[in-house]
Design a protein around this motif. Structure first.
Motif, mmCIF file in Angstrom:
data_model
loop_
_atom_site.group_PDB
_atom_site.id
_atom_site.type_symbol
_atom_site.label_atom_id
_atom_site.label_comp_id
_atom_site.label_asym_id
_atom_site.label_seq_id
_atom_site.Cartn_x
_atom_site.Cartn_y
_atom_site.Cartn_z
ATOM 1 N N ILE A 121 0.853 -1.192 0.000
ATOM 2 C CA ILE A 121 0.000 0.000 0.000
ATOM 3 C C ILE A 121 0.890 1.244 0.000
ATOM 4 O O ILE A 121 1.836 1.327 0.784
ATOM 5 C CB ILE A 121 -0.894 0.041 1.270
ATOM 6 C CG1 ILE A 121 -1.721 -1.242 1.398
ATOM 7 C CG2 ILE A 121 -1.807 1.268 1.242
ATOM 8 C CD1 ILE A 121 -2.405 -1.378 2.752
ATOM 9 N N SER A 122 0.568 2.197 -0.870
ATOM 10 C CA SER A 122 1.244 3.499 -0.842
ATOM 11 C C SER A 122 0.175 4.576 -0.736
ATOM 12 O O SER A 122 -0.729 4.630 -1.579
ATOM 13 C CB SER A 122 2.072 3.723 -2.110
ATOM 14 O OG SER A 122 3.100 2.766 -2.181
ATOM 15 N N LEU A 123 0.292 5.395 0.279
ATOM 16 C CA LEU A 123 -0.736 6.409 0.549
ATOM 17 C C LEU A 123 -0.138 7.811 0.498
ATOM 18 O O LEU A 123 0.886 8.078 1.123
ATOM 19 C CB LEU A 123 -1.348 6.146 1.942
ATOM 20 C CG LEU A 123 -2.180 7.253 2.587
ATOM 21 C CD1 LEU A 123 -3.417 7.586 1.767
ATOM 22 C CD2 LEU A 123 -2.601 6.852 4.007
ATOM 23 N N LEU A 124 -0.810 8.688 -0.231
ATOM 24 C CA LEU A 124 -0.477 10.119 -0.230
ATOM 25 C C LEU A 124 -1.621 10.809 0.500
ATOM 26 O O LEU A 124 -2.769 10.749 0.054
ATOM 27 C CB LEU A 124 -0.369 10.625 -1.675
ATOM 28 C CG LEU A 124 -0.030 12.107 -1.866
ATOM 29 C CD1 LEU A 124 1.372 12.422 -1.327
ATOM 30 C CD2 LEU A 124 -0.102 12.477 -3.351
ATOM 31 N N TYR A 125 -1.300 11.439 1.639
ATOM 32 C CA TYR A 125 -2.343 11.960 2.535
ATOM 33 C C TYR A 125 -2.106 13.461 2.741
ATOM 34 O O TYR A 125 -1.100 13.862 3.304
ATOM 35 C CB TYR A 125 -2.250 11.170 3.849
ATOM 36 C CG TYR A 125 -3.100 11.602 5.007
ATOM 37 C CD1 TYR A 125 -4.230 12.408 4.871
ATOM 38 C CD2 TYR A 125 -2.781 11.159 6.290
ATOM 39 C CE1 TYR A 125 -4.990 12.764 5.967
ATOM 40 C CE2 TYR A 125 -3.539 11.512 7.400
ATOM 41 C CZ TYR A 125 -4.642 12.312 7.230
ATOM 42 O OH TYR A 125 -5.406 12.673 8.318
ATOM 43 N N GLY A 126 -3.047 14.260 2.255
ATOM 44 C CA GLY A 126 -2.904 15.704 2.367
ATOM 45 C C GLY A 126 -3.942 16.324 3.283
ATOM 46 O O GLY A 126 -5.037 15.784 3.460
ATOM 47 N N ALA A 164 3.110 9.151 2.540
ATOM 48 C CA ALA A 164 3.720 10.469 2.312
ATOM 49 C C ALA A 164 2.674 11.514 2.665
ATOM 50 O O ALA A 164 1.487 11.346 2.348
ATOM 51 C CB ALA A 164 4.137 10.599 0.856
ATOM 52 N N TYR A 165 3.108 12.575 3.355
ATOM 53 C CA TYR A 165 2.158 13.602 3.805
ATOM 54 C C TYR A 165 2.371 14.902 3.043
ATOM 55 O O TYR A 165 3.500 15.262 2.698
ATOM 56 C CB TYR A 165 2.351 13.855 5.306
ATOM 57 C CG TYR A 165 2.129 12.622 6.155
ATOM 58 C CD1 TYR A 165 0.845 12.185 6.457
ATOM 59 C CD2 TYR A 165 3.207 11.893 6.658
ATOM 60 C CE1 TYR A 165 0.640 11.047 7.234
ATOM 61 C CE2 TYR A 165 3.008 10.757 7.436
ATOM 62 C CZ TYR A 165 1.724 10.344 7.719
ATOM 63 O OH TYR A 165 1.513 9.212 8.484
ATOM 64 N N LEU A 166 1.255 15.608 2.845
ATOM 65 C CA LEU A 166 1.297 16.926 2.209
ATOM 66 C C LEU A 166 0.478 17.889 3.055
ATOM 67 O O LEU A 166 -0.610 17.523 3.523
ATOM 68 C CB LEU A 166 0.655 16.876 0.820
ATOM 69 C CG LEU A 166 1.398 16.161 -0.311
ATOM 70 C CD1 LEU A 166 0.509 16.127 -1.548
ATOM 71 C CD2 LEU A 166 2.709 16.875 -0.620
ATOM 72 N N ALA A 210 10.046 17.174 8.058
ATOM 73 C CA ALA A 210 10.787 16.339 7.102
ATOM 74 C C ALA A 210 9.873 15.380 6.346
ATOM 75 O O ALA A 210 10.118 15.076 5.182
ATOM 76 C CB ALA A 210 11.861 15.572 7.852
ATOM 77 N N LYS A 211 8.821 14.912 7.006
ATOM 78 C CA LYS A 211 7.970 13.903 6.355
ATOM 79 C C LYS A 211 6.680 14.472 5.771
ATOM 80 O O LYS A 211 5.910 13.756 5.164
ATOM 81 C CB LYS A 211 7.640 12.798 7.356
ATOM 82 C CG LYS A 211 8.808 11.827 7.550
ATOM 83 C CD LYS A 211 8.411 10.673 8.428
ATOM 84 C CE LYS A 211 7.391 9.762 7.762
ATOM 85 N NZ LYS A 211 6.866 8.751 8.673
ATOM 86 N N ALA A 212 6.421 15.769 6.022
ATOM 87 C CA ALA A 212 5.202 16.376 5.482
ATOM 88 C C ALA A 212 5.578 17.574 4.631
ATOM 89 O O ALA A 212 5.855 18.645 5.153
ATOM 90 C CB ALA A 212 4.264 16.785 6.611
ATOM 91 N N ARG A 213 5.627 17.356 3.329
ATOM 92 C CA ARG A 213 6.011 18.440 2.430
ATOM 93 C C ARG A 213 4.851 19.395 2.223
ATOM 94 O O ARG A 213 3.686 19.023 2.384
ATOM 95 C CB ARG A 213 6.460 17.863 1.087
ATOM 96 C CG ARG A 213 7.850 17.248 1.145
ATOM 97 C CD ARG A 213 8.239 16.619 -0.170
ATOM 98 N NE ARG A 213 7.355 15.528 -0.550
ATOM 99 C CZ ARG A 213 6.530 15.555 -1.594
ATOM 100 N NH1 ARG A 213 6.455 16.617 -2.371
ATOM 101 N NH2 ARG A 213 5.763 14.522 -1.879
ATOM 102 N N GLU A 214 5.188 20.645 1.851
ATOM 103 C CA GLU A 214 4.130 21.605 1.581
ATOM 104 C C GLU A 214 3.625 21.377 0.152
ATOM 105 O O GLU A 214 4.414 21.202 -0.769
ATOM 106 C CB GLU A 214 4.660 23.031 1.746
ATOM 107 C CG GLU A 214 3.535 24.025 1.942
ATOM 108 C CD GLU A 214 4.042 25.332 2.550
ATOM 109 O OE1 GLU A 214 4.667 25.275 3.623
ATOM 110 O OE2 GLU A 214 3.805 26.381 1.934
#
Ligand SMILES: Cc1cc2nc3c(=O)[nH]c(=O)nc-3n(C[C@H](O)[C@H](O)[C@H](O)COP(=O)(O)OP(=O)(O)OC[C@H]3O[C@@H](n4cnc5c(N)ncnc54)[C@H](O)[C@@H]3O)c2cc1C
Length: 283
Positions: free
Chosen positions: A183-188, A215-217, A225-229
């Motif tokens: 599972i790969s999740l992109l969570y914004g 990955a967090y947005l 470091a783990k939550a990019r803008e």
């Protein structure tokens, strides 16, 4: 013959015996009708989002209802319809914690609900107090899922749209029949504080290293470091699904309308409606 008769009588007696200790009031989900569940716990997660825990317990003779609910849950991602009894309207929410309960103790149904300023049911839910009863109907199957069906499940989630992803990820990671599924999740979310499932997802990713990547947005505020803008856009979604294989994988998207439109195009509303024409950055 006698031994069989005695065993059957004992089983029937045991059934009656355990029923005696089950509550008489319905605190069960029923897929066919609204039933009242009691709010037993609430926790503010942000200024506009709360976790609400409702008690679930099998009523006397309620095994058939429990089996009907369990049969729906076994089929995939699921939700509940929650009614504001004052205006007789309902909206759908995704449980992110569930235990059916039974003779050995009460179970629970956890919802994470965002309050909308002009919203109807979300404001009603945020106005409830511990001890209040809220009518729900479910489980409602929202996406059929069979263990082992996909090699890689890609997920794009915005805000409380992460709730179904959390539900599904926990299910997949706990199921030995899904041991080969990644599972790969992109969570914004708007800000880092609005990533309300982050701690839970980080713990899950640590527990299932190599099977779950998150990955967090964040749109506003200092990212770490783990939550990019940023938002889910062509670059971030493109990076997420780089290895996508149409024959073996699936991409799931859930979030506010604007995010859905940008990522995959709006989905037609209504039971049984599919994705429709794929638009947005996944097109
Ligand atoms: C399968 C599924 C699962 C879901 N799971 C969750 C979940 O786990 N958690 C969660 O928080 N949500 C979830 N939702 C969303 C949820 O069902 C509701 O849509 C959400 O809570 C808003 O409902 P509401 O009745 O409060 O707002 P509504 O009354 O439906 O209003 C929605 C929006 O429209 C605006 N609005 C209302 N009236 C007007 C007006 N007259 N003019 C202009 N704007 C207006 C409101 O301010 C609000 O922003 C899910 C939805 C689906 C379909």
């Amino acid at each position: 013959m006698e031994a069989v008769g005695a065993a059957a009588a004992a089983a029937y007696g045991l059934h009656l015996f355990t029923d005696v200790f089950e509550p008489t009031v319905a605190e069960q989900l029923d897929p066919d009708r609204f039933t009242a569940l009691t709010l037993v716990e609430r926790e503010a997660l942000t200024a506009d989002t709360a976790r609400l825990r409702f008690r679930v317990s099998r009523q006397q003779g309620g095994r058939a209802t429990e089996r009907a609910a369990g049969a729906v849950i076994a089929q995939g991602a699921w939700a509940v319809d929650v009614k504001d009894h004052l205006v007789q309207t309902f909206r759908t929410y995704t449980p992110v914690g569930w235990a059916a309960g039974g003779a050995d103790g009460a179970g629970h149904c956890d919802l994470v609900v965002k309050r909308y300023t002009g919203g109807s049911v979300s404001r009603f839910l945020h106005g409830t107090q511990v001890g209040d009863q809220v009518e729900m109907r479910g489980p409602v199957l929202t996406w059929p899922y069979a263990a082992g069906r996909y090699k890689h499940v890609y997920m794009v989630a915005g805000g409380t749209g992460a709730a179904p992803m959390v539900q599904l990820a926990e299910r997949i990671l706990a199921d030995p029949a899904d041991a080969a599924t990644r599972i790969s999740l992109l969570y914004g979310a708007q800000t880092a504080a609005d990533l309300v499932f982050r701690r839970r997802l980080d713990a899950l990713a640590a527990q299932h290293a190599g099977r779950l990547d998150v990955a967090y947005l964040v749109e506003h505020g200092a990212a770490d470091a783990k939550a990019r803008e940023g938002r889910p856009d062509a670059a971030s979604v493109g990076a997420l699904v780089r290895g996508f294989d149409a024959a073996a994988d699936v991409v799931l998207v859930c979030g506010p309308d604007a995010m859905m439109a940008a990522v995959c195009g709006e989905r037609p509303v209504g039971p049984g409606r599919g994705q429709g024409t794929l638009r947005g950055v996944l097109h």
